[in-house]
Design a protein around this motif. Sequence first.
Motif, PDB file in Angstrom:
ATOM      1  N   UNK A 150       0.838  -1.186   0.000  1.00 46.30           N
ATOM      2  CA  UNK A 150       0.000   0.000   0.000  1.00 46.30           C
ATOM      3  C   UNK A 150       0.871   1.234   0.000  1.00 46.30           C
ATOM      4  N   UNK A 151       0.284   2.395  -0.187  1.00 46.33           N
ATOM      5  CA  UNK A 151       1.064   3.632  -0.215  1.00 46.33           C
ATOM      6  C   UNK A 151       1.648   3.951   1.155  1.00 46.33           C
ATOM      7  N   UNK A 152       2.807   4.577   1.174  1.00 47.40           N
ATOM      8  CA  UNK A 152       3.466   4.976   2.414  1.00 47.40           C
ATOM      9  C   UNK A 152       4.007   6.390   2.252  1.00 47.40           C
ATOM     10  N   UNK A 153       4.261   7.037   3.389  1.00 46.40           N
ATOM     11  CA  UNK A 153       4.741   8.424   3.373  1.00 46.40           C
ATOM     12  C   UNK A 153       6.014   8.525   4.194  1.00 46.40           C
ATOM     13  N   UNK A 154       7.016   9.204   3.649  1.00 46.07           N
ATOM     14  CA  UNK A 154       8.238   9.493   4.394  1.00 46.07           C
ATOM     15  C   UNK A 154       7.963  10.690   5.306  1.00 46.07           C
ATOM     16  N   UNK A 155       8.155  10.500   6.608  1.00 45.88           N
ATOM     17  CA  UNK A 155       7.887  11.567   7.570  1.00 45.88           C
ATOM     18  C   UNK A 155       9.008  12.609   7.565  1.00 45.88           C
ATOM     19  N   UNK A 156      10.236  12.156   7.332  1.00 45.24           N
ATOM     20  CA  UNK A 156      11.361  13.086   7.296  1.00 45.24           C
ATOM     21  C   UNK A 156      12.042  13.019   5.929  1.00 45.24           C
ATOM     22  N   UNK A 157      12.945  13.960   5.682  1.00 44.38           N
ATOM     23  CA  UNK A 157      13.584  14.059   4.368  1.00 44.38           C
ATOM     24  C   UNK A 157      14.417  12.834   4.043  1.00 44.38           C
ATOM     25  N   UNK A 158      15.018  12.212   5.034  1.00 44.41           N
ATOM     26  CA  UNK A 158      15.858  11.041   4.793  1.00 44.41           C
ATOM     27  C   UNK A 158      15.048   9.757   4.699  1.00 44.41           C
ATOM     28  N   UNK A 159      13.780   9.876   4.911  1.00 44.94           N
ATOM     29  CA  UNK A 159      12.872   8.718   4.843  1.00 44.94           C
ATOM     30  C   UNK A 159      13.287   7.635   5.853  1.00 44.94           C
ATOM     31  N   UNK A 160      13.671   8.087   7.059  1.00 43.90           N
ATOM     32  CA  UNK A 160      13.993   7.122   8.123  1.00 43.90           C
ATOM     33  C   UNK A 160      12.775   6.834   8.995  1.00 43.90           C
ATOM     34  N   UNK A 161      11.792   7.732   8.919  1.00 39.68           N
ATOM     35  CA  UNK A 161      10.522   7.511   9.621  1.00 39.68           C
ATOM     36  C   UNK A 161       9.422   7.431   8.579  1.00 39.68           C
ATOM     37  N   UNK A 162       8.614   6.399   8.687  1.00 38.01           N
ATOM     38  CA  UNK A 162       7.610   6.146   7.646  1.00 38.01           C
ATOM     39  C   UNK A 162       6.237   5.899   8.264  1.00 38.01           C
ATOM     40  N   UNK A 163       5.224   6.150   7.461  1.00 43.30           N
ATOM     41  CA  UNK A 163       3.850   5.891   7.872  1.00 43.30           C
ATOM     42  C   UNK A 163       3.082   5.301   6.698  1.00 43.30           C
ATOM     43  N   UNK A 164       2.180   4.363   7.007  1.00 43.30           N
ATOM     44  CA  UNK A 164       1.248   3.885   5.986  1.00 43.30           C
ATOM     45  C   UNK A 164       0.196   4.961   5.762  1.00 43.30           C
ATOM     46  N   UNK A 165      -0.242   5.093   4.513  1.00 43.21           N
ATOM     47  CA  UNK A 165      -1.196   6.153   4.209  1.00 43.21           C
ATOM     48  C   UNK A 165      -2.636   5.683   4.233  1.00 43.21           C
ATOM     49  N   UNK A 166      -2.877   4.398   4.079  1.00 41.29           N
ATOM     50  CA  UNK A 166      -4.243   3.893   4.194  1.00 41.29           C
ATOM     51  C   UNK A 166      -4.190   2.404   4.432  1.00 41.29           C
ATOM     52  N   UNK A 167      -5.296   1.865   4.920  1.00 44.52           N
ATOM     53  CA  UNK A 167      -5.331   0.447   5.270  1.00 44.52           C
ATOM     54  C   UNK A 167      -5.338  -0.454   4.040  1.00 44.52           C
ATOM     55  N   UNK A 168      -6.057  -0.048   3.009  1.00 44.50           N
ATOM     56  CA  UNK A 168      -6.204  -0.915   1.846  1.00 44.50           C
ATOM     57  C   UNK A 168      -4.927  -0.943   1.015  1.00 44.50           C
ATOM     58  N   UNK A 169      -4.649  -2.058   0.347  1.00 42.14           N
ATOM     59  CA  UNK A 169      -3.500  -2.081  -0.559  1.00 42.14           C
ATOM     60  C   UNK A 169      -3.803  -1.296  -1.821  1.00 42.14           C
ATOM     61  N   UNK A 170      -2.766  -1.026  -2.561  1.00 42.30           N
ATOM     62  CA  UNK A 170      -2.973  -0.472  -3.896  1.00 42.30           C
ATOM     63  C   UNK A 170      -3.730  -1.478  -4.744  1.00 42.30           C
ATOM     64  N   UNK A 171      -4.512  -0.980  -5.680  1.00 42.43           N
ATOM     65  CA  UNK A 171      -5.139  -1.907  -6.618  1.00 42.43           C
ATOM     66  C   UNK A 171      -4.033  -2.501  -7.490  1.00 42.43           C
ATOM     67  N   UNK A 172      -4.117  -3.801  -7.731  1.00 38.58           N
ATOM     68  CA  UNK A 172      -3.037  -4.392  -8.503  1.00 38.58           C
ATOM     69  C   UNK A 172      -3.282  -5.830  -8.893  1.00 38.58           C
ATOM     70  N   UNK A 173      -2.315  -6.367  -9.572  1.00 40.81           N
ATOM     71  CA  UNK A 173      -2.389  -7.745 -10.043  1.00 40.81           C
ATOM     72  C   UNK A 173      -1.064  -8.443  -9.761  1.00 40.81           C
ATOM     73  N   UNK A 174      -1.136  -9.763  -9.705  1.00 45.38           N
ATOM     74  CA  UNK A 174       0.056 -10.588  -9.536  1.00 45.38           C
ATOM     75  C   UNK A 174       0.063 -11.634 -10.644  1.00 45.38           C
TER      76      UNK A 174
END
Length: 590
Positions: free
Chosen positions: A149-173
């Motif tokens: 699923x989508x994630x967000x870098x909290x700081x510029x170095x991307x050492x702290x991260x957060x998920x942006x929503x519960x659902x996964x991205x739409x996709x296929x395997x």
Amino acid sequence: MLTFSRGATMRRSLLAACVLAGCGGKPPAEAPHPGPSAQVEAAAAPDPEVHVRFAHVAPERFRAEYRLRAPAAALAFRRSPPRVRERWRAEGARIVRSGDVDFVVMSPPASSLAIDIEVDAVEPDKEYRFAFPYSDHGVLAYTGHLAVGPARCVDAACTRLESEREAPLSGTIALVPGPDEEVVPRDAILPMATDGTYVYFGPQTPTETPDFIGVVDPGFPPWLKARLDGLLPKLFAFYREALGPRSKPRFYVTFERREGARTIAGGVVPPGVIQFGVALGSEYLGGKDDVLAAEIDRLVAHEVAHLWNTDRYNHTGARGTAWLYEGAADAFAYRLLRAIGRIDDATYHGYLSQAASLCAIALSGGEPLHALARPGYNRAFYDCGSTIALVSEAALKLSSPSAKQDLFTLWRAVFSKTNAEGEYDPELYLAVLGGWSARTRPAVDVIRRLTNDPQPDIGAELPRLLADFGIDARPSASLPPDYEVRVSPAAVRALLPAVCVEGLAIDGNRSVRPVVKTEGACGAQKDDVFESIEGVDLAKRGATAFDAGYAACTKRRAITVGRRGKPSVTIPCAESPRPRPPFIQVTKTP
């Protein structure tokens, strides 16, 4: 939903795991269950946000190549059990764990990503294991661990991260087997979903009938491989006829040779998948072992029943109502095995006897069934639920002796009354049973009493209740070996003070010998193993130990408990120790 072993629970339940001699199935504490769902479809979102090419590139290695619709700096894996990705390596990116979520970080942001995955044996707690190897270099892999699923870098170095929503991205395997390999399911493309599915990559041609498709590990001892090959087509055909059609299920079972082992872990993985892993020591690799064969038959029949009563349809209700689907699965298994000739009438009645007797012990503590939804009492829902199914079926048959009505007839009627989501609960079950005829209504009253009211004299009362429905059930002094083993946890709870029992680890599904978990509990040290009561081995003769301990309590208000590798300890008895309810021998049913 049942596992006979160590390991993760599933119904998948995630896998219900129990000691092979002790359980069939799914404990109430389970991994998230998505509810009823259709067979995996090849259809994908018209414009997916991500596409994964999932290739089996070596016997113990996969490669997952992600293509994103738009560049991303980070992605969050939707399932992140600890340690599952210890052997995942991302090219030009890094996999990091923040909190309880695994992320993949790409610098600079990218629209493509490749991850090399080495198969390992990590068993996540209450989660799906990523891969199970087959002995012929095939492998079973769980696609849910690929979902992002989508994630967000909290700081510029991307050492702290957060998920942006519960659902996964739409996709296929896209499933890509290696050279000369099969892939099961045969759909070339699956939807990417948090609740994924198990897929097989390997050289085996699957067994396929109109009722199921399966891949059985060729490494099984020949006698056991032949037994499974003979059982599965009959089993799936019987359930389809008895419980109604459903999308074609998949059945996977892997085998491992491990010295000293005698375990099988497995269960339902929605939608429509059964996965088992069997590990056996060398003593089982030669000639047939009748006890092991019977246990595997029962467990497989139990778990496949859940493809209908927890997968095709979905039970709703509190944990204390697990008797409905777990007891029914046991009851279905017993009736199926008799119908296809795997067991005779005497063995069938033995299964009914054991369930009724263990139910009586579970309820003899003075609590109703629904109140036993806590660790150590899981088996009560199987045994009492099976006995409730016996009462239900007997009432149905007595209501119309000339009609061909049985437990499966009742459950087909329950399924026909489910809502649009395929859900049912105890109230619906009892409404269908009570509405059958005036002669089935007393059965509803009995079931409500067993599940909702204390039964202080259940040992004497249960045979009378069963007799009211034409079931010949009488107390017996004969104690079958499996019953002897299974009574051990109840003996400890009935004889020792509550403050002592609270300091013990007593798991009726995995061990028949209590382990001290709190220093000083029962006058013992942490990790002490209680092996006997009054010199009687708890592991082999639990019922006899129960009786010996109760006799000691009535004489001197204390019992002698043997410890592994240490001197025995003398423990005061409970304020009101309880005797063991008698074994209830069922010899005839309507």
